[in-house]
Design an enzyme around this catalytic site. Structure first.
Site, PDB file in Angstrom:
ATOM      1  N   SER A 191       0.847  -1.189   0.000  1.00 54.15           N
ATOM      2  CA  SER A 191       0.000   0.000   0.000  1.00 54.15           C
ATOM      3  C   SER A 191       0.882   1.237   0.000  1.00 54.15           C
ATOM      4  O   SER A 191       2.035   1.186   0.445  1.00 54.15           O
ATOM      5  CB  SER A 191      -0.877   0.026   1.257  1.00 54.15           C
ATOM      6  OG  SER A 191      -1.519   1.277   1.381  1.00 54.15           O
ATOM      7  N   TYR A 204      -2.359  -0.684  10.443  1.00 53.91           N
ATOM      8  CA  TYR A 204      -2.422  -1.108   9.030  1.00 53.91           C
ATOM      9  C   TYR A 204      -1.135  -0.705   8.309  1.00 53.91           C
ATOM     10  O   TYR A 204      -0.530  -1.513   7.586  1.00 53.91           O
ATOM     11  CB  TYR A 204      -3.640  -0.457   8.385  1.00 53.91           C
ATOM     12  CG  TYR A 204      -3.789  -0.685   6.898  1.00 53.91           C
ATOM     13  CD1 TYR A 204      -4.378  -1.850   6.407  1.00 53.91           C
ATOM     14  CD2 TYR A 204      -3.362   0.275   5.969  1.00 53.91           C
ATOM     15  CE1 TYR A 204      -4.532  -2.054   5.037  1.00 53.91           C
ATOM     16  CE2 TYR A 204      -3.512   0.083   4.607  1.00 53.91           C
ATOM     17  CZ  TYR A 204      -4.096  -1.084   4.140  1.00 53.91           C
ATOM     18  OH  TYR A 204      -4.250  -1.280   2.784  1.00 53.91           O
TER      19      TYR A 204
HETATM   20  P1  NAD Z   1     -11.952  -5.447  -0.407  1.00 53.32           P
HETATM   21  O1  NAD Z   1     -12.650  -5.325   0.881  1.00 53.32           O
HETATM   22  O2  NAD Z   1     -12.779  -5.460  -1.625  1.00 53.32           O
HETATM   23  O3  NAD Z   1     -11.043  -6.750  -0.418  1.00 53.32           O
HETATM   24  C1  NAD Z   1     -10.384  -7.208   0.723  1.00 53.32           C
HETATM   25  C2  NAD Z   1     -10.702  -8.668   0.882  1.00 53.32           C
HETATM   26  O4  NAD Z   1      -9.899  -9.209   1.906  1.00 53.32           O
HETATM   27  C3  NAD Z   1     -12.138  -8.956   1.290  1.00 53.32           C
HETATM   28  O5  NAD Z   1     -12.990  -9.077   0.187  1.00 53.32           O
HETATM   29  C4  NAD Z   1     -11.998 -10.265   2.054  1.00 53.32           C
HETATM   30  O6  NAD Z   1     -12.364 -11.344   1.216  1.00 53.32           O
HETATM   31  C5  NAD Z   1     -10.524 -10.366   2.343  1.00 53.32           C
HETATM   32  N1  NAD Z   1     -10.298 -10.549   3.779  1.00 53.32           N
HETATM   33  C6  NAD Z   1     -10.192  -9.606   4.738  1.00 53.32           C
HETATM   34  N2  NAD Z   1      -9.988 -10.190   5.936  1.00 53.32           N
HETATM   35  C7  NAD Z   1      -9.964 -11.525   5.717  1.00 53.32           C
HETATM   36  C8  NAD Z   1      -9.793 -12.656   6.547  1.00 53.32           C
HETATM   37  N3  NAD Z   1      -9.577 -12.534   7.863  1.00 53.32           N
HETATM   38  N4  NAD Z   1      -9.866 -13.885   5.986  1.00 53.32           N
HETATM   39  C9  NAD Z   1     -10.082 -14.036   4.652  1.00 53.32           C
HETATM   40  N5  NAD Z   1     -10.227 -12.992   3.810  1.00 53.32           N
HETATM   41  C10 NAD Z   1     -10.176 -11.766   4.342  1.00 53.32           C
HETATM   42  O7  NAD Z   1     -10.885  -4.258  -0.442  1.00 53.32           O
HETATM   43  P2  NAD Z   1      -9.618  -3.979  -1.388  1.00 53.32           P
HETATM   44  O8  NAD Z   1      -9.335  -2.543  -1.220  1.00 53.32           O
HETATM   45  O9  NAD Z   1      -9.811  -4.520  -2.729  1.00 53.32           O
HETATM   46  O10 NAD Z   1      -8.455  -4.747  -0.643  1.00 53.32           O
HETATM   47  C11 NAD Z   1      -7.530  -5.574  -1.311  1.00 53.32           C
HETATM   48  C12 NAD Z   1      -6.114  -5.288  -0.854  1.00 53.32           C
HETATM   49  O11 NAD Z   1      -5.711  -4.017  -1.325  1.00 53.32           O
HETATM   50  C13 NAD Z   1      -5.906  -5.276   0.665  1.00 53.32           C
HETATM   51  O12 NAD Z   1      -4.706  -5.947   0.966  1.00 53.32           O
HETATM   52  C14 NAD Z   1      -5.736  -3.807   0.962  1.00 53.32           C
HETATM   53  O13 NAD Z   1      -4.960  -3.591   2.111  1.00 53.32           O
HETATM   54  C15 NAD Z   1      -5.041  -3.348  -0.297  1.00 53.32           C
HETATM   55  N6  NAD Z   1      -5.086  -1.916  -0.534  1.00 53.32           N
HETATM   56  C16 NAD Z   1      -6.278  -1.297  -0.783  1.00 53.32           C
HETATM   57  C17 NAD Z   1      -6.292   0.066  -0.993  1.00 53.32           C
HETATM   58  C18 NAD Z   1      -7.582   0.792  -1.279  1.00 53.32           C
HETATM   59  O14 NAD Z   1      -7.561   2.023  -1.319  1.00 53.32           O
HETATM   60  N7  NAD Z   1      -8.689   0.131  -1.487  1.00 53.32           N
HETATM   61  C19 NAD Z   1      -5.105   0.795  -0.965  1.00 53.32           C
HETATM   62  C20 NAD Z   1      -3.913   0.139  -0.699  1.00 53.32           C
HETATM   63  C21 NAD Z   1      -3.917  -1.224  -0.481  1.00 53.32           C
END
Ligand code: NAD
Ligand code: MG
Length: 298
Positions: A191, A204
């Protein structure tokens, strides 16, 4: 398979949603289908061209957001895909299964909680057995909970955030290693918070710093086996994670507006990098972090 025409040139300032986001809140883990607007994971736009033909991919967090965009793109590039997700996300996961199957590929649904080491092991074993092997490990699942002060971070939160974001990577890769042949690719999800940490995302941000180091060190360990390890570092991307505790609700309307492109990104805009890092096009790329953040320079 849907084959909607994507324009070959588009203005990045308004290529995707640019309005304020409606303030909204869901209970964790959130259902993407119920978001306003629903994140764009490339369902109507991603067109593959065989870049991952007959590859076997496991995508954690593949029901929604960035993982869903990767899962859809992998299938349309010719891969069979297993997705991990939480049981509460079955509705979103079913849609992804349908999309993978519409692309003519095999879809395996693996619900469970990554905080459980046994689930991590079983997820990998089942994926490998059902897909007939494993050569792409896209570790996308993540947990983010905004809190104003360090004293508001409960032990439960600390445990969940570190276990989901960091421990599960160790457990999943440990289980996957015996299945991975030379040419396999591991992609973690870092991230911008690893580089420009925000106060309200203290725990985080610390896990994302750990993921950055984990990925580089693992790349060194696995290079002699012909296995590459890279990481993707997204900036502000419109996903369920943001509206179920990842951001304070009053930050939602302007989410992403502080990037150079003045808008949040959509998961669809990450699909290409997850495909590139999985494919042979990135054969000379390992131990690297790729930023996709609308110009929030790091
Ligand atoms: P999202 O909520 O759509 O996806 C995250 C997924 O993580 C969930 O759908 C869930 O299935 C899974 N998850 C969470 N806790 C879990 C657990 N205990 N067991 C099994 N599965 C679990 O959100 P996203 O933003 O697409 O997140 C995906 C990745 O991107 C994450 O690692 C997040 O940290 C990273 N990220 C997101 C952003 C943003 O702005 N959205 C920015 C930087 C990094
Ligand atoms: Mg989800």
């Amino acid at each position: 398979m849907p084959n909607h025409e994507m324009p070959t040139i588009q203005n990045p300032l308004n290529a995707y949603y640019t309005d304020d986001y409606p303030e909204q809140k869901q209970d964790y883990p959130g259902i993407q289908q119920n978001m306003k607007p629903v994140p764009d994971c490339g369902e109507k736009t991603y067109t593959g061209c065989g870049r991952l033909k007959d590859r076997k991919a496991l995508v954690t967090g593949g029901d929604s957001g960035i993982g869903r965009a990767a899962a859809i793109a992998y299938a349309r590039e010719g891969a069979d895909v297993a997705i991990g997700y939480l049981p509460a996300e079955e509705k979103d996961a079913r849609e992804v299964k349908e999309l993978i199957e519409k692309a003519g590929r095999k879809a395996i649904l693996l619900p469970g909680n990554l905080c459980d080491k046994q689930y991590c092991t079983d997820m990998v074993e089942t994926a490998s057995r059902e897909l007939g092997g494993l050569d792409i490990l896209a570790l996308v699942a993540g947990r983010q909970i905004a809190k104003a002060g360090i004293d508001e971070i409960s032990d439960k939160q600390l445990y969940e955030v570190f276990t989901t974001n960091v421990f599960s990577l160790f457990w999943t890769v440990q289980a996957a290693l015996p299945h991975l042949e030379p040419g396999a690719s591991i992609i973690t999800t870092c991230s911008i918070e690893a580089y420009r940490p925000s106060g309200e995302l203290l725990d985080y941000a610390a896990t994302k710093g750990a993921i950055k180091s984990f990925s580089a060190a693992l790349a060194e360990q696995l290079a002699p086996k012909g296995i590459r390890v890279n990481s993707v570092a997204p900036g502000p991307i419109w996903t369920a994670l943001q509206i179920c505790g990842g951001q304070f609700p009053d930050k939602i309307p302007d989410f992403g507006k502080d990037s150079l492109l003045k808008r949040a990104g959509q998961p669809a805009e990450l699909a290409g990098i997850y495909v590139y890092l999985a494919s042979t096009e990135s054969s000379y790329v390992t131990a690297e972090v790729f930023s996709v953040n609308g110009g929030m320079h790091i």
